[in-house]
Design a protein around this motif. Structure first.
Motif, PDB file in Angstrom:
ATOM      1  N   ARG A  78     -24.815  -0.192 -59.736  1.00 19.39           N
ATOM      2  CA  ARG A  78     -23.553  -0.793 -59.298  1.00 19.39           C
ATOM      3  C   ARG A  78     -22.886  -1.544 -60.454  1.00 19.39           C
ATOM      4  O   ARG A  78     -21.667  -1.526 -60.594  1.00 19.39           O
ATOM      5  CB  ARG A  78     -23.785  -1.712 -58.094  1.00 19.39           C
ATOM      6  N   ARG A 171      -8.773  -9.970 -49.741  1.00 21.63           N
ATOM      7  CA  ARG A 171      -9.621 -10.240 -50.908  1.00 21.63           C
ATOM      8  C   ARG A 171      -9.498  -9.113 -51.935  1.00 21.63           C
ATOM      9  O   ARG A 171      -9.757  -9.289 -53.101  1.00 21.63           O
ATOM     10  CB  ARG A 171     -11.090 -10.450 -50.517  1.00 21.63           C
ATOM     11  N   TYR A 186     -13.742 -12.640 -56.246  1.00 21.95           N
ATOM     12  CA  TYR A 186     -14.180 -13.875 -55.578  1.00 21.95           C
ATOM     13  C   TYR A 186     -13.133 -14.961 -55.763  1.00 21.95           C
ATOM     14  O   TYR A 186     -12.885 -15.763 -54.857  1.00 21.95           O
ATOM     15  CB  TYR A 186     -15.565 -14.289 -56.096  1.00 21.95           C
ATOM     16  N   GLU A 217     -14.842  -6.638 -44.610  1.00 18.26           N
ATOM     17  CA  GLU A 217     -16.106  -7.357 -44.812  1.00 18.26           C
ATOM     18  C   GLU A 217     -15.881  -8.857 -44.851  1.00 18.26           C
ATOM     19  O   GLU A 217     -14.754  -9.330 -44.863  1.00 18.26           O
ATOM     20  CB  GLU A 217     -16.808  -6.879 -46.086  1.00 18.26           C
ATOM     21  N   PHE A 218     -16.982  -9.594 -44.884  1.00 17.66           N
ATOM     22  CA  PHE A 218     -16.920 -11.056 -44.996  1.00 17.66           C
ATOM     23  C   PHE A 218     -16.700 -11.423 -46.466  1.00 17.66           C
ATOM     24  O   PHE A 218     -16.765 -10.565 -47.353  1.00 17.66           O
ATOM     25  CB  PHE A 218     -18.222 -11.678 -44.491  1.00 17.66           C
ATOM     26  N   ASN A 219     -16.515 -12.715 -46.734  1.00 14.93           N
ATOM     27  CA  ASN A 219     -16.211 -13.158 -48.097  1.00 14.93           C
ATOM     28  C   ASN A 219     -17.314 -12.815 -49.097  1.00 14.93           C
ATOM     29  O   ASN A 219     -17.029 -12.500 -50.251  1.00 14.93           O
ATOM     30  CB  ASN A 219     -15.929 -14.664 -48.125  1.00 14.93           C
ATOM     31  N   SER A 220     -18.567 -12.870 -48.675  1.00 11.56           N
ATOM     32  CA  SER A 220     -19.607 -12.505 -49.631  1.00 11.56           C
ATOM     33  C   SER A 220     -20.735 -11.711 -48.985  1.00 11.56           C
ATOM     34  O   SER A 220     -21.895 -11.818 -49.374  1.00 11.56           O
ATOM     35  CB  SER A 220     -20.157 -13.746 -50.343  1.00 11.56           C
ATOM     36  N   ASN A 222     -21.394  -7.923 -46.246  1.00  5.95           N
ATOM     37  CA  ASN A 222     -20.863  -6.834 -45.414  1.00  5.95           C
ATOM     38  C   ASN A 222     -20.968  -7.215 -43.935  1.00  5.95           C
ATOM     39  O   ASN A 222     -21.698  -8.144 -43.557  1.00  5.95           O
ATOM     40  CB  ASN A 222     -21.653  -5.541 -45.656  1.00  5.95           C
ATOM     41  N   LEU A 240     -17.389  -4.020 -50.907  1.00  5.21           N
ATOM     42  CA  LEU A 240     -18.479  -3.839 -51.855  1.00  5.21           C
ATOM     43  C   LEU A 240     -19.559  -2.981 -51.196  1.00  5.21           C
ATOM     44  O   LEU A 240     -19.973  -3.270 -50.072  1.00  5.21           O
ATOM     45  CB  LEU A 240     -19.070  -5.207 -52.243  1.00  5.21           C
ATOM     46  N   PRO A 241     -20.006  -1.921 -51.878  1.00  5.89           N
ATOM     47  CA  PRO A 241     -21.104  -1.134 -51.307  1.00  5.89           C
ATOM     48  C   PRO A 241     -22.403  -1.952 -51.353  1.00  5.89           C
ATOM     49  O   PRO A 241     -23.090  -1.988 -52.364  1.00  5.89           O
ATOM     50  CB  PRO A 241     -21.180   0.111 -52.196  1.00  5.89           C
ATOM     51  N   SER A 242     -22.687  -2.624 -50.251  1.00  2.70           N
ATOM     52  CA  SER A 242     -23.823  -3.550 -50.188  1.00  2.70           C
ATOM     53  C   SER A 242     -25.153  -2.793 -50.175  1.00  2.70           C
ATOM     54  O   SER A 242     -25.352  -1.863 -49.390  1.00  2.70           O
ATOM     55  CB  SER A 242     -23.705  -4.391 -48.910  1.00  2.70           C
ATOM     56  N   ILE A 243     -26.050  -3.249 -51.014  1.00  7.49           N
ATOM     57  CA  ILE A 243     -27.379  -2.627 -51.088  1.00  7.49           C
ATOM     58  C   ILE A 243     -28.195  -3.024 -49.851  1.00  7.49           C
ATOM     59  O   ILE A 243     -28.961  -2.235 -49.316  1.00  7.49           O
ATOM     60  CB  ILE A 243     -28.059  -3.029 -52.415  1.00  7.49           C
ATOM     61  N   THR A 244     -27.967  -4.237 -49.376  1.00  8.82           N
ATOM     62  CA  THR A 244     -28.657  -4.672 -48.151  1.00  8.82           C
ATOM     63  C   THR A 244     -28.206  -3.821 -46.966  1.00  8.82           C
ATOM     64  O   THR A 244     -29.035  -3.393 -46.146  1.00  8.82           O
ATOM     65  CB  THR A 244     -28.341  -6.157 -47.862  1.00  8.82           C
ATOM     66  N   ASN A 245     -26.902  -3.565 -46.902  1.00  9.64           N
ATOM     67  CA  ASN A 245     -26.377  -2.773 -45.792  1.00  9.64           C
ATOM     68  C   ASN A 245     -26.970  -1.353 -45.818  1.00  9.64           C
ATOM     69  O   ASN A 245     -27.395  -0.813 -44.788  1.00  9.64           O
ATOM     70  CB  ASN A 245     -24.847  -2.720 -45.890  1.00  9.64           C
ATOM     71  N   CYS A 278     -24.488  -9.208 -43.715  1.00  6.54           N
ATOM     72  CA  CYS A 278     -25.653  -8.763 -44.466  1.00  6.54           C
ATOM     73  C   CYS A 278     -25.344  -8.720 -45.957  1.00  6.54           C
ATOM     74  O   CYS A 278     -24.237  -8.371 -46.361  1.00  6.54           O
ATOM     75  CB  CYS A 278     -26.162  -7.416 -43.952  1.00  6.54           C
ATOM     76  N   GLY A 279     -26.326  -9.116 -46.733  1.00  4.69           N
ATOM     77  CA  GLY A 279     -26.187  -9.153 -48.182  1.00  4.69           C
ATOM     78  C   GLY A 279     -27.450  -9.726 -48.793  1.00  4.69           C
ATOM     79  O   GLY A 279     -28.279 -10.277 -48.069  1.00  4.69           O
TER      80      GLY A 279
HETATM   81  C1  PLP Z   1     -18.143  -9.328 -51.081  1.00 11.82           C
HETATM   82  C2  PLP Z   1     -19.575  -8.952 -50.889  1.00 11.82           C
HETATM   83  N1  PLP Z   1     -19.872  -7.992 -50.000  1.00 11.82           N
HETATM   84  C3  PLP Z   1     -21.146  -7.605 -49.784  1.00 11.82           C
HETATM   85  C4  PLP Z   1     -22.193  -8.193 -50.467  1.00 11.82           C
HETATM   86  C5  PLP Z   1     -23.587  -7.744 -50.191  1.00 11.82           C
HETATM   87  O1  PLP Z   1     -24.045  -6.876 -51.182  1.00 11.82           O
HETATM   88  P1  PLP Z   1     -25.586  -6.735 -51.484  1.00 11.82           P
HETATM   89  O2  PLP Z   1     -26.262  -6.391 -50.212  1.00 11.82           O
HETATM   90  O3  PLP Z   1     -25.694  -5.656 -52.479  1.00 11.82           O
HETATM   91  O4  PLP Z   1     -26.026  -8.061 -52.003  1.00 11.82           O
HETATM   92  C6  PLP Z   1     -21.931  -9.187 -51.418  1.00 11.82           C
HETATM   93  C7  PLP Z   1     -22.969  -9.814 -52.220  1.00 11.82           C
HETATM   94  O5  PLP Z   1     -24.016 -10.162 -51.904  1.00 11.82           O
HETATM   95  C8  PLP Z   1     -20.597  -9.592 -51.609  1.00 11.82           C
HETATM   96  O6  PLP Z   1     -20.317 -10.559 -52.482  1.00 11.82           O
END
Ligand code: PLP
Length: 343
Positions: A78, A171, A186, A217-220, A222, A240-245, A278-279
């Motif tokens: 990423r 955002r 951010y 998505e949320f501010n930081s 998914n 953002l393609p979240s790795i946790t998601n 999730c993140g």
């Molecule tokens: C805007 C945003 N979306 C999603 C995520 C989740 O991504 P990840 O699961 O890769 O941490 C983050 C960071 O943690 C983020 O800042």
């Protein structure tokens, strides 16, 4: 003595940070520093034109005493994609992972003990460092590997939070940078987040910047919602393609759930039994309600539409997903997916 059980998510100086410099067309040697300041030209592109991207991932001390970094190759890839967008020299996947491992090894005193729910957060950061005036790609770069011990992002893990839809703020732009992890994204979300905080909300939820009818998505983190046996999460180019998601989608399938990644209209909030953030930082944070109002600044309660989900604690499906993912991270469950890198 560190209070491992109450770390929260904030800056704490660790033992070392690692630095690797790119100039003359190549990456130099990895340097280690006990000082977490850097010497940088005040004209560096990172400071003026936001030529900067970063990553966030975690290392865990397992039940078996082993140390695991969770899916670092995903973060490396990423970061490469973010850097490519900025046309910024980027460390290879190998260098990225090597520095993650070295950072953990040099900061073992800051790697929280098993059983505290805490972890060592790694913050790879890539900045354009050469002095420049005028918008152009950076020719030199600094790759930093920072770390800090962390607990949960918002209060305790699994402690529910609330959110508000930031209807009149985006955002990310429709054809913009939302799908890259750039510091500028951010900065763009800060004003709406501050307004939300001043109104007692912990998080902002953004809609798709094109039509403002779909959940992004949320501010930081998914967004995911649970409906019956189905895990639903937005398909969007501006998140953002979240790795946790991605991990949770695999875990949900593994647990026999259906997974849908698709457009999610705002009104569908009324149909979810559970909603979560999730993140990496939050893992899963259950959301107990989301408010929607014409403008974020509106304080008239008559104009607020509230979507309520679980009212106390975490919903059963979210809890199951959380246990599965943290079980793998802490070595309590078999890592059949091969997600953990041992240090
Ligand atoms: C805007 C945003 N979306 C999603 C995520 C989740 O991504 P990840 O699961 O890769 O941490 C983050 C960071 O943690 C983020 O800042």
């Amino acid at each position: 003595m560190m209070d491992w059980n109450n770390l929260g998510f904030c800056y704490r100086k660790s033992a070392t940070m690692l630095i690797c410099r790119y100039n003359g067309g190549a990456w130099g040697k990895i340097e280690s520093s006990t000082d977490d300041h850097i010497l940088l030209s005040a004209f560096a592109g990172a400071l003026h034109y936001s030529i900067e991207c970063f990553e966030g991932l975690k290392a865990f001390r397992g039940v078996d005493g082993k140390i695991r970094i969770f899916r670092p190759e995903e973060n490396a890839r990423r970061m490469i994609s973010s850097a490519e967008f900025l046309n910024l020299p980027c460390p290879s996947e190998e260098l990225f992972i090597e520095m993650c491992k070295q950072a953990v090894r040099e900061n073992l005193d800051f790697l929280p003990p098993y059983g505290t729910g805490a972890s060592l957060y790694l913050r790879p950061t890539l900045i354009g460092s050469n002095p420049q005036l005028g918008v152009q790609s950076a020719k030199e770069a600094l790759f930093l590997l920072l770390c800090a011990p962390v607990g949960a992002y918002t209060g305790g893990n699994l402690e529910p939070c609330n959110a508000v839809i930031a209807r009149n703020y985006d955002r990310a732009a429709t054809y913009g940078t939302g799908c890259y992890k750039l510091g500028g994204n951010y900065a763009a979300s800060l004003r709406s987040l501050n307004i939300a905080h001043s109104q007692g909300y912990k998080a902002t939820l953004y809609l798709d910047p094109h039509s403002h009818t779909l959940i992004d998505e949320f501010n930081s983190s998914n967004f995911f919602g649970i409906k019956g046996n189905t895990y639903v999460t937005p398909l969007s180019d501006t998140i953002l393609p979240s790795i946790t998601n991605k991990t949770l989608e695999a875990v949900a399938k593994h647990l026999g759930m259906e997974v849908e990644r698709r457009a999610v209209p705002v009104e569908e909030l009324a149909e979810f039994e559970e909603v979560g953030e999730c993140g990496t930082a939050v893992i899963i944070t259950p959301v107990d309600y989301i408010d929607d109002k014409p403008f974020l600044e509106t304080t008239d309660p008559e104009l607020v539409k509230r979507y309520t989900f679980v009212t106390e604690g975490c919903g059963p499906k979210s809890l199951k997903l959380y246990r599965q993912i943290t079980g793998i991270q802490y070595g309590e469950l078999d890592d059949t997916f091969g997600w953990c890198l041992f240090v």
